[in-house]
Design an enzyme around this catalytic site. Structure first.
Site, PDB file in Angstrom:
ATOM      1  N   HIS A 136       0.847  -1.189   0.000  1.00 39.06           N
ATOM      2  CA  HIS A 136       0.000   0.000   0.000  1.00 39.06           C
ATOM      3  C   HIS A 136       0.885   1.242   0.000  1.00 39.06           C
ATOM      4  O   HIS A 136       1.870   1.300   0.724  1.00 39.06           O
ATOM      5  CB  HIS A 136      -0.888   0.030   1.251  1.00 39.06           C
ATOM      6  CG  HIS A 136      -1.814   1.211   1.266  1.00 39.06           C
ATOM      7  ND1 HIS A 136      -3.061   1.158   0.688  1.00 39.06           N
ATOM      8  CD2 HIS A 136      -1.654   2.456   1.734  1.00 39.06           C
ATOM      9  CE1 HIS A 136      -3.634   2.347   0.809  1.00 39.06           C
ATOM     10  NE2 HIS A 136      -2.798   3.150   1.447  1.00 39.06           N
ATOM     11  N   ASP A 158     -15.275   2.250   6.604  1.00 40.21           N
ATOM     12  CA  ASP A 158     -14.262   3.199   6.126  1.00 40.21           C
ATOM     13  C   ASP A 158     -14.839   4.109   5.054  1.00 40.21           C
ATOM     14  O   ASP A 158     -14.553   5.305   5.028  1.00 40.21           O
ATOM     15  CB  ASP A 158     -13.028   2.451   5.601  1.00 40.21           C
ATOM     16  CG  ASP A 158     -11.977   3.437   5.090  1.00 40.21           C
ATOM     17  OD1 ASP A 158     -11.511   4.259   5.904  1.00 40.21           O
ATOM     18  OD2 ASP A 158     -11.654   3.417   3.893  1.00 40.21           O
ATOM     19  N   ARG A 195     -14.968  12.427   6.872  1.00 35.61           N
ATOM     20  CA  ARG A 195     -13.685  13.087   7.172  1.00 35.61           C
ATOM     21  C   ARG A 195     -13.338  14.109   6.102  1.00 35.61           C
ATOM     22  O   ARG A 195     -12.814  15.183   6.388  1.00 35.61           O
ATOM     23  CB  ARG A 195     -12.566  12.040   7.271  1.00 35.61           C
ATOM     24  CG  ARG A 195     -12.655  11.214   8.544  1.00 35.61           C
ATOM     25  CD  ARG A 195     -11.742  10.008   8.462  1.00 35.61           C
ATOM     26  NE  ARG A 195     -10.353  10.363   8.303  1.00 35.61           N
ATOM     27  CZ  ARG A 195      -9.431   9.603   7.704  1.00 35.61           C
ATOM     28  NH1 ARG A 195      -9.749   8.434   7.208  1.00 35.61           N
ATOM     29  NH2 ARG A 195      -8.188  10.005   7.625  1.00 35.61           N
ATOM     30  N   SER A 203      -7.834   3.643   8.776  1.00 39.41           N
ATOM     31  CA  SER A 203      -8.455   3.569   7.454  1.00 39.41           C
ATOM     32  C   SER A 203      -7.628   2.655   6.539  1.00 39.41           C
ATOM     33  O   SER A 203      -8.155   1.742   5.888  1.00 39.41           O
ATOM     34  CB  SER A 203      -8.558   4.992   6.879  1.00 39.41           C
ATOM     35  OG  SER A 203      -8.845   4.972   5.517  1.00 39.41           O
ATOM     36  N   LYS A 209      -8.356  -1.802   5.643  1.00 41.55           N
ATOM     37  CA  LYS A 209      -8.508  -2.333   4.283  1.00 41.55           C
ATOM     38  C   LYS A 209      -7.466  -3.415   4.005  1.00 41.55           C
ATOM     39  O   LYS A 209      -7.743  -4.411   3.348  1.00 41.55           O
ATOM     40  CB  LYS A 209      -8.400  -1.191   3.262  1.00 41.55           C
ATOM     41  CG  LYS A 209      -9.676  -0.332   3.270  1.00 41.55           C
ATOM     42  CD  LYS A 209      -9.589   0.858   2.347  1.00 41.55           C
ATOM     43  CE  LYS A 209      -8.785   1.968   2.948  1.00 41.55           C
ATOM     44  NZ  LYS A 209      -8.971   3.292   2.439  1.00 41.55           N
TER      45      LYS A 209
END
Ligand code: URA
Length: 424
Positions: free
Chosen positions: A82, A161, A168, A183, A187
């Protein structure tokens, strides 16, 4: 239990319990907690923070809020990565094929670009025929046959999320380290891989502008993943200059293909290799990565993935970048390149139509910028420093923005590594 009391506790900086956080997240998904109550709680968290324990509870509750990918059939071979989002940041298109070539199973669920950062799905879909919308069975079938797939979410993962991120976004609570960590990690946990590497970008073109905040975010995400029983490490990498010489969707695929064909003189190779080495975490990892590229195995995996997702077998033998117009850009004066402003280039690509301001915007896949020089290079006045690819003639004036992104001065700056730190 009442959501009112949970908000009140956080407003007074009290540490929330697992039960309180679980109650909130369940209420977010079933609608029993109103958006204004979640917004108030998010603001209290953004201001008063969360302990590591609370962040772990939040991450787990969000990961449990929807479907989870079951990759247990592949044992310990599953890997995922990620990036917290950068410019010219195409490492997924290199790391995933390299890891698949080395026998790993890469089930990558990616996102679309929003704002100044590009999205892996948009880059892949710039290749003729490629789709990233796959059924769950097609996704798993592809993992079984070739060991890699990059797609949009195939299951209803982490609905909490999605709801909280949208809140947010409009309540000035995106920039909270525990909220970002929960967050991202929720995932990653729901996506199921045993081995995860995180690329935390740091600099002017990133979410985290300074090293201290990047270290804090990286540490928190790594610890949260370790506590959930995953093998996780993070690299903190520089995001002041674009990572690749290619910025824009099909241009970035072109840049990734060059690395898969053996190009090593670029930060995209440096960072991609470091991410692969962190995932492999074994003796001789660097050599294995280079061999996967040198042998052509990684490029073959990438090509097979494109074909499995709809492209012609020979798609990489044809030009990937097909904008209607292009213009060369020249140095305004002689001297050393001090910096190439990632944010300015990214905003220009966005203005050319290569990115989205709103989720529903269509993008122009072939527009973008190819840079020819980097920090530390010497240029003479009128040397070519970049090319801008565009589809709408009125955008030709944006070439000046690209030229202005290059700061040139007499003193030679020192070249810096893009990999700043490793957090394990
Ligand atoms: N990326 C995410 O997925 N979540 C955040 O909160 C920030 C970046």
């Amino acid at each position: 239990m009442r959501i009112y009391d949970i908000i009140d506790d956080k407003r007074r900086s009290k540490e929330l319990t697992r039960e309180q956080i679980g109650f909130w997240i369940k209420g977010v998904v079933d609608g029993s907690v109103a958006d204004y109550q979640s917004s108030a709680l998010l603001m209290a968290i953004a201001i008063n923070g969360m302990t590591e324990q609370e962040t772990c509870f939040l991450t787990q509750a969000m990961a449990d809020s929807g479907d989870k990918a079951d990759l247990s059939a592949y044992g310990d071979r599953t890997v995922d990565k990620h990036s917290s989002g950068g410019v010219g940041d195409t490492t997924s298109l290199i790391v995933i094929p390299v890891m698949a070539a080395l026998g790993k199973v890469c089930a990558k669920m990616s996102g679309r670009g929003l704002g100044h950062t590009g999205g892996t799905l948009d880059k892949l879909e710039s290749v003729d025929g490629v789709t990233t919308s796959m059924s769950e069975s097609a996704f798993f079938g592809q993992l079984d046959t070739i060991g890699l797939a990059i797609a949009g979410q195939t299951m209803k993962m982490c609905p909490a999320d999605k709801i909280l991120y949208a809140l947010r976004d409009v309540t000035a609570t995106v920039e909270s380290i525990p909220l970002i960590a929960a967050s991202i990690m929720s995932k990653k946990l729901a996506s199921g891989a045993r081995n995860i590497v995180l690329d935390v970008k740091c600099g002017k073109g990133a979410f985290m502008h300074d090293l201290k905040s990047a270290e804090k975010l990286a540490r928190l995400m790594v610890d949260t993943g370790l506590k959930a029983g995953r093998k996780v490490s993070a690299l903190i990498t520089a995001m002041d200059e674009p990572l690749s010489d290619y910025i824009g969707n099909s241009l970035e695929v072109q840049g990734a293909v060059e690395v898969l064909k053996g190009r090593t003189d670029c930060p995209l190779y440096e960072v991609s290799k470091a991410l692969c080495v962190a995932l492999l975490d074994c003796e001789g990892a660097g050599e294995k990565v280079d061999e996967a590229i040198r042998s052509g195995a990684a490029l073959a995996k990438f090509s097979k993935m494109l074909a499995a997702q709809g492209a012609d077998e020979d798609v990489l033998d044809r030009p990937l970048v097909r904008s209607k117009c292009k213009i060369e850009i020249f140095a305004a004066k002689s001297g050393y390149v001090q910096s190439v402003d990632a944010m300015k280039i990214a905003e220009t690509v966005l203005a050319l139509g290569g990115g989205r301001n709103r989720k529903e915007d269509e993008i122009l896949p072939h527009v973008g910028v190819k840079t020819d020089v980097r920090r530390g290079d010497f240029v003479n006045e009128d040397d070519q420093i970049a090319t801008m690819y565009f589809d709408k003639y009125e955008h030709v004036a944006l070439a000046k923005e690209v030229q202005d992104a290059f700061a040139i001065a007499d003193k030679k700056p020192t070249k810096k590594s893009f990999v700043l730190e490793t957090v394990k």
